[in-house]
Design a protein around this motif. Structure first.
Motif, PDB file in Angstrom:
ATOM      1  N   PRO A  35       5.414  14.126   3.049  1.00 27.35           N
ATOM      2  CA  PRO A  35       5.672  13.450   4.334  1.00 27.35           C
ATOM      3  C   PRO A  35       5.821  11.935   4.207  1.00 27.35           C
ATOM      4  CG  PRO A  35       3.858  15.011   4.530  1.00 27.35           C
ATOM      5  CD  PRO A  35       4.132  14.855   3.073  1.00 27.35           C
ATOM      6  N   LEU A  36       5.290  11.357   3.113  1.00 24.44           N
ATOM      7  CA  LEU A  36       5.373   9.906   2.956  1.00 24.44           C
ATOM      8  C   LEU A  36       6.821   9.433   2.818  1.00 24.44           C
ATOM      9  CD1 LEU A  36       2.369   9.246   0.537  1.00 24.44           C
ATOM     10  CD2 LEU A  36       2.515   8.685   2.978  1.00 24.44           C
ATOM     11  N   ALA A  37       7.714  10.309   2.332  1.00 25.14           N
ATOM     12  CA  ALA A  37       9.124   9.936   2.214  1.00 25.14           C
ATOM     13  C   ALA A  37       9.705   9.645   3.595  1.00 25.14           C
ATOM     14  CB  ALA A  37       9.921  11.038   1.524  1.00 25.14           C
ATOM     15  N   GLY A  38       9.377  10.500   4.578  1.00 26.33           N
ATOM     16  CA  GLY A  38       9.849  10.266   5.940  1.00 26.33           C
ATOM     17  C   GLY A  38       9.234   9.016   6.537  1.00 26.33           C
ATOM     18  N   THR A  39       7.950   8.787   6.247  1.00 26.04           N
ATOM     19  CA  THR A  39       7.285   7.574   6.730  1.00 26.04           C
ATOM     20  C   THR A  39       7.960   6.326   6.171  1.00 26.04           C
ATOM     21  OG1 THR A  39       5.170   8.741   6.858  1.00 26.04           O
ATOM     22  CG2 THR A  39       5.090   6.321   6.799  1.00 26.04           C
ATOM     23  N   MET A  40       8.272   6.362   4.893  1.00 23.11           N
ATOM     24  CA  MET A  40       8.929   5.227   4.248  1.00 23.11           C
ATOM     25  C   MET A  40      10.291   4.959   4.878  1.00 23.11           C
ATOM     26  SD  MET A  40       9.887   4.819   0.224  1.00 23.11           S
ATOM     27  CE  MET A  40      10.977   3.511  -0.329  1.00 23.11           C
ATOM     28  N   ARG A  42      11.270   5.670   7.958  1.00 20.55           N
ATOM     29  CA  ARG A  42      11.084   5.085   9.286  1.00 20.55           C
ATOM     30  C   ARG A  42      10.681   3.615   9.196  1.00 20.55           C
ATOM     31  NH1 ARG A  42       8.940  10.268   9.985  1.00 20.55           N
ATOM     32  NH2 ARG A  42       6.809   9.565   9.580  1.00 20.55           N
ATOM     33  N   GLN A  43       9.883   3.263   8.205  1.00 18.40           N
ATOM     34  CA  GLN A  43       9.466   1.871   8.048  1.00 18.40           C
ATOM     35  C   GLN A  43      10.642   0.985   7.648  1.00 18.40           C
ATOM     36  OE1 GLN A  43       6.409   2.727   5.195  1.00 18.40           O
ATOM     37  NE2 GLN A  43       4.742   2.636   6.707  1.00 18.40           N
ATOM     38  N   VAL A  44      11.533   1.521   6.801  1.00 21.72           N
ATOM     39  CA  VAL A  44      12.724   0.755   6.424  1.00 21.72           C
ATOM     40  C   VAL A  44      13.592   0.496   7.649  1.00 21.72           C
ATOM     41  CG1 VAL A  44      14.882   0.836   5.121  1.00 21.72           C
ATOM     42  CG2 VAL A  44      12.736   1.503   4.025  1.00 21.72           C
ATOM     43  N   VAL A  45      13.831   1.559   8.438  1.00 20.60           N
ATOM     44  CA  VAL A  45      14.664   1.416   9.635  1.00 20.60           C
ATOM     45  C   VAL A  45      14.043   0.440  10.624  1.00 20.60           C
ATOM     46  CG1 VAL A  45      15.571   2.640  11.650  1.00 20.60           C
ATOM     47  CG2 VAL A  45      15.718   3.688   9.383  1.00 20.60           C
ATOM     48  N   ALA A  46      12.705   0.448  10.703  1.00 22.81           N
ATOM     49  CA  ALA A  46      12.009  -0.456  11.625  1.00 22.81           C
ATOM     50  C   ALA A  46      11.975  -1.885  11.109  1.00 22.81           C
ATOM     51  CB  ALA A  46      10.592   0.043  11.879  1.00 22.81           C
ATOM     52  N   GLY A  47      12.423  -2.086   9.884  1.00 23.33           N
ATOM     53  CA  GLY A  47      12.475  -3.438   9.343  1.00 23.33           C
ATOM     54  C   GLY A  47      11.196  -3.885   8.670  1.00 23.33           C
ATOM     55  N   ASP A  48      10.244  -2.971   8.442  1.00 25.69           N
ATOM     56  CA  ASP A  48       8.981  -3.328   7.811  1.00 25.69           C
ATOM     57  C   ASP A  48       9.067  -3.007   6.322  1.00 25.69           C
ATOM     58  OD1 ASP A  48       6.402  -3.928   7.133  1.00 25.69           O
ATOM     59  OD2 ASP A  48       5.483  -2.800   8.778  1.00 25.69           O
ATOM     60  N   GLY A  49       9.720  -3.871   5.566  1.00 24.45           N
ATOM     61  CA  GLY A  49       9.963  -3.629   4.154  1.00 24.45           C
ATOM     62  C   GLY A  49       8.700  -3.564   3.327  1.00 24.45           C
ATOM     63  N   GLU A  50       7.717  -4.411   3.618  1.00 19.18           N
ATOM     64  CA  GLU A  50       6.489  -4.444   2.816  1.00 19.18           C
ATOM     65  C   GLU A  50       5.690  -3.156   3.005  1.00 19.18           C
ATOM     66  OE1 GLU A  50       4.250  -5.371  -0.076  1.00 19.18           O
ATOM     67  OE2 GLU A  50       5.928  -6.677   0.489  1.00 19.18           O
ATOM     68  N   ALA A  51       5.627  -2.666   4.254  1.00 21.58           N
ATOM     69  CA  ALA A  51       4.933  -1.395   4.496  1.00 21.58           C
ATOM     70  C   ALA A  51       5.649  -0.255   3.790  1.00 21.58           C
ATOM     71  CB  ALA A  51       4.843  -1.123   5.995  1.00 21.58           C
ATOM     72  N   ALA A  52       6.984  -0.282   3.786  1.00 20.60           N
ATOM     73  CA  ALA A  52       7.761   0.756   3.110  1.00 20.60           C
ATOM     74  C   ALA A  52       7.484   0.735   1.607  1.00 20.60           C
ATOM     75  CB  ALA A  52       9.256   0.563   3.375  1.00 20.60           C
ATOM     76  N   ARG A  53       7.354  -0.439   1.051  1.00 21.90           N
ATOM     77  CA  ARG A  53       7.064  -0.554  -0.384  1.00 21.90           C
ATOM     78  C   ARG A  53       5.695   0.049  -0.698  1.00 21.90           C
ATOM     79  NH1 ARG A  53       4.482  -4.043  -3.893  1.00 21.90           N
ATOM     80  NH2 ARG A  53       5.471  -4.248  -5.965  1.00 21.90           N
ATOM     81  N   ALA A  54       4.716  -0.248   0.135  1.00 14.35           N
ATOM     82  CA  ALA A  54       3.363   0.289  -0.085  1.00 14.35           C
ATOM     83  C   ALA A  54       3.364   1.811   0.036  1.00 14.35           C
ATOM     84  CB  ALA A  54       2.388  -0.325   0.920  1.00 14.35           C
ATOM     85  N   THR A  55       4.103   2.331   1.004  1.00 13.72           N
ATOM     86  CA  THR A  55       4.191   3.777   1.177  1.00 13.72           C
ATOM     87  C   THR A  55       4.853   4.424  -0.033  1.00 13.72           C
ATOM     88  OG1 THR A  55       4.314   3.549   3.578  1.00 13.72           O
ATOM     89  CG2 THR A  55       5.081   5.621   2.646  1.00 13.72           C
ATOM     90  N   GLY A  56       5.904   3.785  -0.542  1.00 11.95           N
ATOM     91  CA  GLY A  56       6.589   4.316  -1.717  1.00 11.95           C
ATOM     92  C   GLY A  56       5.674   4.370  -2.933  1.00 11.95           C
ATOM     93  N   LEU A  57       4.863   3.344  -3.098  1.00  9.65           N
ATOM     94  CA  LEU A  57       3.931   3.326  -4.229  1.00  9.65           C
ATOM     95  C   LEU A  57       2.883   4.427  -4.093  1.00  9.65           C
ATOM     96  CD1 LEU A  57       3.384  -0.533  -4.621  1.00  9.65           C
ATOM     97  CD2 LEU A  57       4.719   0.978  -6.097  1.00  9.65           C
ATOM     98  N   SER A 107      10.606   5.062  -6.203  1.00  9.57           N
ATOM     99  CA  SER A 107      10.016   3.801  -6.676  1.00  9.57           C
ATOM    100  C   SER A 107      11.029   2.654  -6.696  1.00  9.57           C
ATOM    101  CB  SER A 107       9.396   4.000  -8.067  1.00  9.57           C
ATOM    102  OG  SER A 107       8.246   4.815  -7.994  1.00  9.57           O
ATOM    103  N   PRO A 108      12.257   2.859  -7.222  1.00 12.71           N
ATOM    104  CA  PRO A 108      13.245   1.769  -7.138  1.00 12.71           C
ATOM    105  C   PRO A 108      13.552   1.372  -5.698  1.00 12.71           C
ATOM    106  CG  PRO A 108      13.947   3.406  -8.741  1.00 12.71           C
ATOM    107  CD  PRO A 108      12.773   3.986  -8.022  1.00 12.71           C
ATOM    108  N   LEU A 109      13.619   2.371  -4.805  1.00  9.88           N
ATOM    109  CA  LEU A 109      13.879   2.061  -3.397  1.00  9.88           C
ATOM    110  C   LEU A 109      12.723   1.271  -2.794  1.00  9.88           C
ATOM    111  CD1 LEU A 109      15.441   5.312  -1.881  1.00  9.88           C
ATOM    112  CD2 LEU A 109      16.572   3.151  -2.385  1.00  9.88           C
ATOM    113  N   ALA A 110      11.507   1.616  -3.179  1.00 14.55           N
ATOM    114  CA  ALA A 110      10.340   0.904  -2.657  1.00 14.55           C
ATOM    115  C   ALA A 110      10.374  -0.569  -3.050  1.00 14.55           C
ATOM    116  CB  ALA A 110       9.053   1.559  -3.158  1.00 14.55           C
ATOM    117  N   ASP A 111      10.782  -0.836  -4.279  1.00 16.30           N
ATOM    118  CA  ASP A 111      10.875  -2.223  -4.723  1.00 16.30           C
ATOM    119  C   ASP A 111      11.913  -2.991  -3.909  1.00 16.30           C
ATOM    120  OD1 ASP A 111       8.928  -1.854  -6.629  1.00 16.30           O
ATOM    121  OD2 ASP A 111      10.357  -1.375  -8.232  1.00 16.30           O
ATOM    122  N   VAL A 112      13.048  -2.337  -3.634  1.00 19.82           N
ATOM    123  CA  VAL A 112      14.097  -2.979  -2.833  1.00 19.82           C
ATOM    124  C   VAL A 112      13.594  -3.210  -1.414  1.00 19.82           C
ATOM    125  CG1 VAL A 112      16.365  -2.652  -1.779  1.00 19.82           C
ATOM    126  CG2 VAL A 112      16.012  -2.103  -4.196  1.00 19.82           C
ATOM    127  N   ALA A 113      12.961  -2.176  -0.842  1.00 25.53           N
ATOM    128  CA  ALA A 113      12.483  -2.280   0.537  1.00 25.53           C
ATOM    129  C   ALA A 113      11.468  -3.394   0.696  1.00 25.53           C
ATOM    130  CB  ALA A 113      11.872  -0.947   0.981  1.00 25.53           C
TER     131      ALA A 113
END
Length: 578
Positions: A35-40, A42-57, A107-113
C-alpha cells in the motif's frame, strides 16, 4: 536412541516454528509495503516530495526485509515438502518481485520525488523550468523498466495447487503493478517529450486549434480560432492569432488525401481550416492544419495542438475565475454556456463571435503561462480533458510522435488488442450551423456469442436527442439554426454519424429505431465504417444500432472512442439477446 529421536523431533519442531515465524513476519512486511506505493503516488501528486521520498525508503526497507525472511536455506529446504512447499515458493517469489521493484524502480523515484515539488512546474512569468523534468528522465526510465520486469516475473509465477490466500496475493500484486505501469508509462512519456516541446533543445512553434463543438466535426468541432505558441528554453509566448474562417479556402486539398478520406469526408477536409476535423484521424487533421498555416503565414509549425471549450472549463478549475476584456467573468461553471450559447445571443456577426472565443482562450492561456494556476488541479484538468479527447497533440518530430501515438492525446483511430475490442463513433454536423449545443448523446456497447462457432456479435448503440426548444426556429438566432440555408429546417439538428470497427470484423449493417435502414458502408484505412445521416426536429430522439461479427471467440472488454461532444453520458453496457 530415544534421546536421538527427541532431539530430531525438537529440531523438526524448531525448524517448522522458524519457517512459520518468518512467514508471518514476511507477510506483515509485504502487507505493509504494497500500500505504500499508492501512498507515495498520492504524496507526489499533492506536491509533498519529501514525504514521498520517506515513504519510498520505508517501502524499500520492508520489501528487503520480506525478501530476506523468505530466502534463507531453511525456507528453501521446506519448499521441497509436498503441498506446503509450493506455497512457500510462491511467497518467496512474491517477496523477490516486490524487493526488486522497490530497489530498481521505487527507490530511484523516491530520490527524484525528494528533490522536486509539483510547484517546480508552475510557470513563472511565462517560463517553465524544464530542468527538473530532464533530471528526472533516468530515474523514471529505470522505474518503467523495473515495472515491466515485475509484470513478466508475476505472470511467470505458477499458483497451481496453492492456497487461495497465496494465489489471491499474486493476483492483487499483479493488479497493483499493472495499474502502476499505466501511471509510470504516462509519466515516462511526459518527461521524454515535454522538455523538447517546450524548446529545451531549440525553439519551437505550435499551432493551437480551438475547436467549437457547437458545430461538430469528428475530432471535436469546427476550428473557430487558431493561435501560434512559441516555446524556447521553457518560455511560452502566444505570438499570433487568426480566426479559423480567415484562412483562404483552397480549390483543392492542400495535401494529397487518402482515397478513403475523400470518399467519406470529401476534399473539403483539406481545403478549409474549419473542416480539417472532418476526419477522425487527428494526425491527418494536424498535418493539414500545419500546411494551411504555412500557406497562410509562411511559417512551418513544429506541431499542432487542439482544445475545446469544455476543456477550458476544466482548466478554469485550476486557474480560478478570469475576467475577459468584455467584462465577463469566465469560470469553470459558466465556460460552456458562455462560449457556446450566450455568445450567439449577444453577437450576430460571426467575426465578433470568433473574437470573443479567441479572447477567452487567450485569457486562459495567459493565466496558466503567468503561473496563476494550481499545478495539481491543472494536471488533473488536463488528464480529464485528455481522456475525453478534448486535448489532442501532434508533433512533426517522428520520435516524439512515436511516443504520443499510443496515447489518447494522439487522436488516432481506435486500436484493438487481445484483451479489448475498440470501436469508434464520430459525428459531423450537417446542419451548417451551431445546433450542436442542443444535441444530447447517449452510448452503449455490448457483445454476445450466439453462433455455434462462438464468433461474437458486437453492437454499438447511440441515442441522439435534439434538446432545442419547440420554438427554436424563431427564438434562436439564424446563425445558430442555419436559417434553412443548407436545406435543414430551422431548429433541426442534422448529423452524420459514422461508426468504425476493426478491420478483421464483418459489417452486419445497422438499424434505426429497431428498423433496418439504408446506410453508407465504407472503409477507412482498413476499418469497417457504417455512416448514417440523422435529422432531428426539436424534442425528437432516435436510436441507431451498429452491428458487426467478430472473427473468433472473444471474452475481453469493449471500449468506445468517440467525438468529444458537449453533452454525453458515460458509455453503458448494452445487453444483446440471441
Amino acid at each position: 536412541m530415544l534421546s536421538a529421536v527427541v532431539v530430531v523431533l525438537v529440531l523438526a519442531v524448531g525448524l517448522v516454528a522458524w519457517v512459520g515465524v518468518r512467514a508471518a513476519l514476511a507477510r506483515g512486511e509485504l502487507e505493509s509495503a504494497i500500500p505504500l506505493a499508492g501512498t507515495m503516488q498520492r504524496q507526489v501528486v499533492a506536491g509533498d516530495g519529501e514525504a514521498a521520498r520517506a515513504t519510498g525508503l520505508e517501502l524499500a526497507e520492508r520489501a528487503s526485509s520480506a525478501a530476506t525472511l523468505t530466502s534463507d536455506p531453511v525456507w528453501r529446504a521446506f519448499e521441497g515438502i509436498p503441498a506446503l512447499g509450493r506455497n512457500l515458493a510462491v511467497v518467496r517469489q512474491l517477496a523477490g518481485v516486490v524487493d526488486d521493484l522497490a530497489r530498481d524502480g521505487i527507490s530511484p523515484l523516491a530520490d527524484v520525488a525528494g528533490g522536486i515539488s509539483v510547484d517546480d512546474f508552475r510557470p513563472v512569468d511565462g517560463v517553465i523550468d524544464v530542468q527538473p523534468l530532464v533530471d528526472a528522465q533516468p530515474a523514471i526510465a529505470a522505474a518503467a523498466a523495473a515495472i515491466l520486469t515485475a509484470q513478466d516475473h508475476i505472470s511467470a509465477i505458477d499458483t497451481d495447487d496453492t492456497l487461495s490466500e497465496v494465489s489471491g496475493a499474486v493476483g492483487r500484486l499483479g493488479s497493483a503493478v499493472d495499474e502502476a505501469a499505466l501511471s509510470i508509462d504516462a509519466v515516462d512519456k511526459a518527461v521524454r517529450i515535454i522538455p523538447a516541446m517546450l524548446g529545451a533543445s531549440g525553439p519551437r512553434n505550435y499551432a493551437v486549434l480551438f475547436q467549437n463543438p457547437a458545430e461538430l466535426r469528428s475530432t471535436g468541432g469546427i476550428v473557430g480560432a487558431v493561435a501560434l505558441i512559441h516555446t524556447e528554453n521553457g518560455v511560452l509566448q502566444l505570438t499570433q492569432q487568426a480566426p479559423g474562417a480567415s484562412f483562404l479556402r483552397k480549390s483543392q486539398s492542400v495535401l494529397e488525401l487518402p482515397g478513403d478520406t475523400r470518399n467519406l469526408y470529401s476534399d473539403r477536409t483539406g481545403q478549409y481550416m474549419l473542416n480539417v476535423g472532418l476526419t477522425p484521424n487527428f494526425p491527418l487533421s494536424a498535418r493539414l492544419a500545419q500546411e494551411m498555416w504555412r500557406l497562410q503565414f509562411g511559417v512551418q509549425v513544429d506541431g499542432v495542438l487542439s482544445i475545446d471549450p469544455v476543456a477550458l472549463g476544466y482548466i478554469l478549475a485550476a486557474t480560478g475565475p478570469i475576467t475577459l476584456p468584455s467584462g465577463d467573468v469566465l469560470n469553470s461553471d459558466n465556460a460552456v454556456s458562455l462560449l457556446l450559447t450566450d455568445v450567439y445571443q449577444r453577437y450576430s456577426e460571426p467575426s465578433d463571435q470568433d473574437a470573443f472565443f479567441a479572447s477567452a482562450a487567450v485569457a486562459v492561456f495567459s493565466a496558466v503561462a503567468g503561473g496563476d494556476v494550481d499545478p495539481v488541479k491543472l494536471i488533473t484538468a488536463l488528464g480529464q480533458a485528455g481522456n475525453e479527447r478534448r486535448v489532442l497533440v501532434w508533433s512533426a518530430a517522428e520520435a516524439e510522435q512515436a511516443v504520443l501515438a499510443p496515447t489518447t492525446l494522439a487522436g488516432a483511430l481506435p486500436v484493438s488488442d487481445t484483451t479489448t475490442q475498440r470501436f469508434g463513433l464520430y459525428l459531423n454536423d450537417a446542419t451548417g450551423a451551431k445546433m450542436g449545443t442542443y444535441l444530447a448523446v447517449d452510448t452503449s456497447v455490448g457483445q454476445a456469442s450466439c453462433r455455434a462457432d462462438r464468433r461474437p456479435n458486437y453492437s454499438v448503440e447511440v441515442t441522439l436527442t435534439n434538446t432545442a426548444p419547440a420554438d427554436a426556429a424563431t427564438v434562436l438566432p439564424r446563425y445558430v439554426t442555419g436559417g434553412g440555408e443548407y436545406g435543414v429546417a430551422p431548429g433541426n439538428v442534422k448529423t452524420i454519424v459514422s461508426a468504425y470497427a476493426a478491420p478483421a470484423l464483418q459489417n452486419l449493417g445497422l438499424t434505426q429505431d429497431g428498423q433496418k435502414v439504408p446506410y453508407l458502408p465504407a472503409t477507412d484505412d482498413g476499418y469497417q465504417v457504417s455512416a448514417l445521416t440523422v435529422d432531428l426536429a426539436p424534442g425528437q430522439s432516435t436510436v441507431v444500432r451498429y452491428n458487426w461479427l467478430g472473427p473468433e471467440s472473444f471474452s475481453g472488454d469493449i471500449e468506445l472512442q468517440m467525438t468529444p461532444v458537449i453533452h454525453r453520458n458515460e458509455t453503458n453496457k448494452l445487453d444483446i439477446s440471441c
